[in-house]
Design a protein around this motif. Structure first.
Motif, PDB file in Angstrom:
ATOM      1  N   ILE A 102       0.840  -1.191  -0.050  1.00  0.00           N
ATOM      2  CA  ILE A 102      -0.046  -0.031   0.078  1.00  0.00           C
ATOM      3  C   ILE A 102       0.823   1.221  -0.053  1.00  0.00           C
ATOM      4  O   ILE A 102       0.571   2.378  -0.511  1.00  0.00           O
ATOM      5  CB  ILE A 102      -0.855  -0.044   1.270  1.00  0.00           C
ATOM      6  N   SER A 103       1.985   1.285   0.654  1.00  0.00           N
ATOM      7  CA  SER A 103       2.795   2.476   0.651  1.00  0.00           C
ATOM      8  C   SER A 103       3.580   2.567  -0.532  1.00  0.00           C
ATOM      9  O   SER A 103       3.419   3.660  -1.266  1.00  0.00           O
ATOM     10  CB  SER A 103       4.101   2.033   1.437  1.00  0.00           C
ATOM     11  N   GLU A 104       3.539   1.648  -1.388  1.00  0.00           N
ATOM     12  CA  GLU A 104       4.163   1.618  -2.826  1.00  0.00           C
ATOM     13  C   GLU A 104       2.917   2.144  -3.779  1.00  0.00           C
ATOM     14  O   GLU A 104       2.937   3.111  -4.616  1.00  0.00           O
ATOM     15  CB  GLU A 104       4.676   0.245  -3.468  1.00  0.00           C
ATOM     16  N   LEU A 105       1.711   1.547  -3.338  1.00  0.00           N
ATOM     17  CA  LEU A 105       0.651   1.796  -4.688  1.00  0.00           C
ATOM     18  C   LEU A 105       0.168   3.449  -4.313  1.00  0.00           C
ATOM     19  O   LEU A 105      -0.105   4.237  -5.433  1.00  0.00           O
ATOM     20  CB  LEU A 105      -0.410   0.968  -4.184  1.00  0.00           C
ATOM     21  N   VAL A 279      -5.300  -4.795   3.428  1.00  0.00           N
ATOM     22  CA  VAL A 279      -5.338  -3.739   2.542  1.00  0.00           C
ATOM     23  C   VAL A 279      -6.269  -2.667   2.532  1.00  0.00           C
ATOM     24  O   VAL A 279      -5.785  -1.680   2.500  1.00  0.00           O
ATOM     25  CB  VAL A 279      -5.933  -4.557   0.857  1.00  0.00           C
ATOM     26  N   ILE A 280      -7.533  -3.026   3.117  1.00  0.00           N
ATOM     27  CA  ILE A 280      -8.359  -1.954   3.431  1.00  0.00           C
ATOM     28  C   ILE A 280      -8.064  -1.034   4.521  1.00  0.00           C
ATOM     29  O   ILE A 280      -8.181   0.284   4.310  1.00  0.00           O
ATOM     30  CB  ILE A 280      -9.695  -2.502   3.550  1.00  0.00           C
ATOM     31  N   ASP A 281      -7.482  -1.679   5.501  1.00  0.00           N
ATOM     32  CA  ASP A 281      -7.063  -0.600   6.650  1.00  0.00           C
ATOM     33  C   ASP A 281      -6.008   0.287   6.272  1.00  0.00           C
ATOM     34  O   ASP A 281      -6.170   1.465   6.636  1.00  0.00           O
ATOM     35  CB  ASP A 281      -6.567  -1.570   7.765  1.00  0.00           C
ATOM     36  N   PRO A 282      -5.026  -0.070   5.985  1.00  0.00           N
ATOM     37  CA  PRO A 282      -4.034   0.839   5.442  1.00  0.00           C
ATOM     38  C   PRO A 282      -4.424   1.841   4.368  1.00  0.00           C
ATOM     39  O   PRO A 282      -4.146   3.160   4.409  1.00  0.00           O
ATOM     40  CB  PRO A 282      -2.702   0.315   5.100  1.00  0.00           C
ATOM     41  N   LEU A 283      -5.214   1.463   3.405  1.00  0.00           N
ATOM     42  CA  LEU A 283      -5.572   2.200   2.191  1.00  0.00           C
ATOM     43  C   LEU A 283      -6.796   3.182   2.837  1.00  0.00           C
ATOM     44  O   LEU A 283      -6.704   4.312   2.213  1.00  0.00           O
ATOM     45  CB  LEU A 283      -6.670   1.055   1.399  1.00  0.00           C
ATOM     46  N   ALA A 284      -7.290   3.162   3.980  1.00  0.00           N
ATOM     47  CA  ALA A 284      -8.327   4.127   4.245  1.00  0.00           C
ATOM     48  C   ALA A 284      -7.486   5.550   4.516  1.00  0.00           C
ATOM     49  O   ALA A 284      -8.078   6.770   4.541  1.00  0.00           O
ATOM     50  CB  ALA A 284      -8.710   3.648   5.599  1.00  0.00           C
ATOM     51  N   LYS A 285      -6.155   5.372   5.102  1.00  0.00           N
ATOM     52  CA  LYS A 285      -5.295   6.751   5.258  1.00  0.00           C
ATOM     53  C   LYS A 285      -4.952   7.457   3.970  1.00  0.00           C
ATOM     54  O   LYS A 285      -4.727   8.506   4.069  1.00  0.00           O
ATOM     55  CB  LYS A 285      -3.882   6.384   5.827  1.00  0.00           C
ATOM     56  N   LYS A 301      -9.421   1.811  -8.173  1.00  0.00           N
ATOM     57  CA  LYS A 301      -8.347   0.848  -8.657  1.00  0.00           C
ATOM     58  C   LYS A 301      -8.417  -0.380  -7.962  1.00  0.00           C
ATOM     59  O   LYS A 301      -8.256  -1.754  -8.502  1.00  0.00           O
ATOM     60  CB  LYS A 301      -7.290   1.632  -8.714  1.00  0.00           C
ATOM     61  N   LEU A 302      -8.683  -0.255  -6.556  1.00  0.00           N
ATOM     62  CA  LEU A 302      -8.607  -1.650  -5.721  1.00  0.00           C
ATOM     63  C   LEU A 302     -10.103  -2.126  -5.746  1.00  0.00           C
ATOM     64  O   LEU A 302     -10.063  -3.273  -4.962  1.00  0.00           O
ATOM     65  CB  LEU A 302      -7.862  -1.356  -4.554  1.00  0.00           C
TER      66      LEU A 302
END
Length: 325
Positions: A102-105, A279-285, A301-302
């Motif tokens: 997620i950092s990269e994305l 995926v969803i937890d870090p993506l929320a930030k 995209k995800l």
């Protein structure tokens, strides 16, 4: 604790219509917050045993991932930053891989190595101050997920710069995933696993209907933004009301923008729904920091669903979300 937990769980459990001897719910304090597990099973004994196993799994993973435990794997990795690789469990390798993904994305908008900034802000706010520009500039070079070295063959993690700190506080979804997997292995098809206000909705209610999860307005506690009807989905909410202080009439919350070294502005709440908590937890930030327009591009995209509330109170959502009770 996320203030929405009691509301969400109350709505989900009352709406289920399950009989008492088949549905069991228990709440414990783990990870410094409320963890609540609700299980619908063929008997109360089976449900109780599954909940006990689920709570034990949360405690086990917290002992591995907690930044605030001296013996945790993540603490050992952080203390060895810039010195030597540290042997860790395959699970630690896995969770860091998710965080790095997620950092990269997000191009570093979510950065699992944001720890030095988090610690700096925590220290200064506790003193009743805010960090100076010089202090922020001094630690920002330590924040860069590209300086994580993952060696799967040796099962080691290494942080290239001394003083780097990985913070897995944004990876509670990984823990929820593991508890959901545990439930399935035990033959439990229907459960709610809530870590603070984030929920894994496994299966369905005992009556066969979908679980109903209420999403609370970030400023108006009596207002429901949406009632989600879900099965086998993870729901994560990040808000500036979760952990914050007021200094000189300004709100400073816990979500730091790694690009500026300061708490993000423009968004006050993000709720994401998807199939995988890790995926969803870090993506929320990400939409919380980037804002609705740019954030929604990554969400779509995800293949996730989202509700975003900006600091003007405007609500933006993906097409699959109905806004309103």
């Amino acid at each position: 604790m996320k203030r929405s937990l009691s509301f969400i769980m109350l709505l989900a459990v009352i709406a289920s219509g399950c009989s008492k001897h088949k549905t069991v719910q228990r709440t414990e304090t783990i990870m410094g917050t409320q963890v609540s597990i609700t299980v619908a099973a063929t008997s109360g004994e089976e449900a109780e045993a599954a909940i006990g196993a689920g709570m034990a799994e949360v405690r086990r993973l917290d002992a591995m991932m907690s930044l605030y435990k001296d013996a945790s794997e993540i603490t050992k990795v952080n203390l060895a930053a810039g010195t030597v690789p540290v042997k860790v469990s395959p699970e630690m390798i896995e969770v860091v891989e998710y965080a790095a993904k997620i950092s990269e994305l997000s191009g570093g908008v979510f950065d699992v190595t944001v720890g030095p900034l988090v610690v700096l802000w925590q220290m200064r706010l506790k003193e009743g101050k805010v960090p100076s520009d010089e202090e922020i500039a001094g630690v920002r070079p330590l924040v860069n997920y590209r300086n994580i070295v993952i060696d799967k063959r040796a099962s080691t993690l290494f942080l290239k710069k001394k003083g780097m700190i990985m913070d897995l506080g944004g990876m509670k979804g990984y823990i929820a995933d593991r508890v959901a997997d545990l439930m399935k292995r035990r033959g439990i098809s229907n459960a709610l696993i809530a870590l603070a206000g984030d929920i894994w909705a496994l299966g369905r209610r005992e009556d066969g209907n979908l679980w109903r999860i209420g999403v609370q307005h970030p400023r108006e506690k009596d207002r429901t933004l949406s009632v989600l009807e879900l099965s086998d989905r993870y729901v994560c909410t990040s808000g500036d009301y979760e952990r914050f202080v007021i200094r000189e009439k300004k709100r400073y919350h816990h979500i730091i923008d790694p690009r500026t070294g300061r708490p993000s502005t423009g968004v006050i709440s993000v709720t994401l729904i998807g199939k995988e908590g890790a995926v969803i937890d870090p993506l929320a930030k990400v939409p919380f920091i980037l804002g609705p327009e740019e954030g929604m591009k990554i969400v779509r995209k995800l293949g996730a669903e989202a509700i975003i509330v900006d600091d003007q109170g405007k609500v933006t959502s993906t097409e699959g979300i109905r806004i309103g009770p």
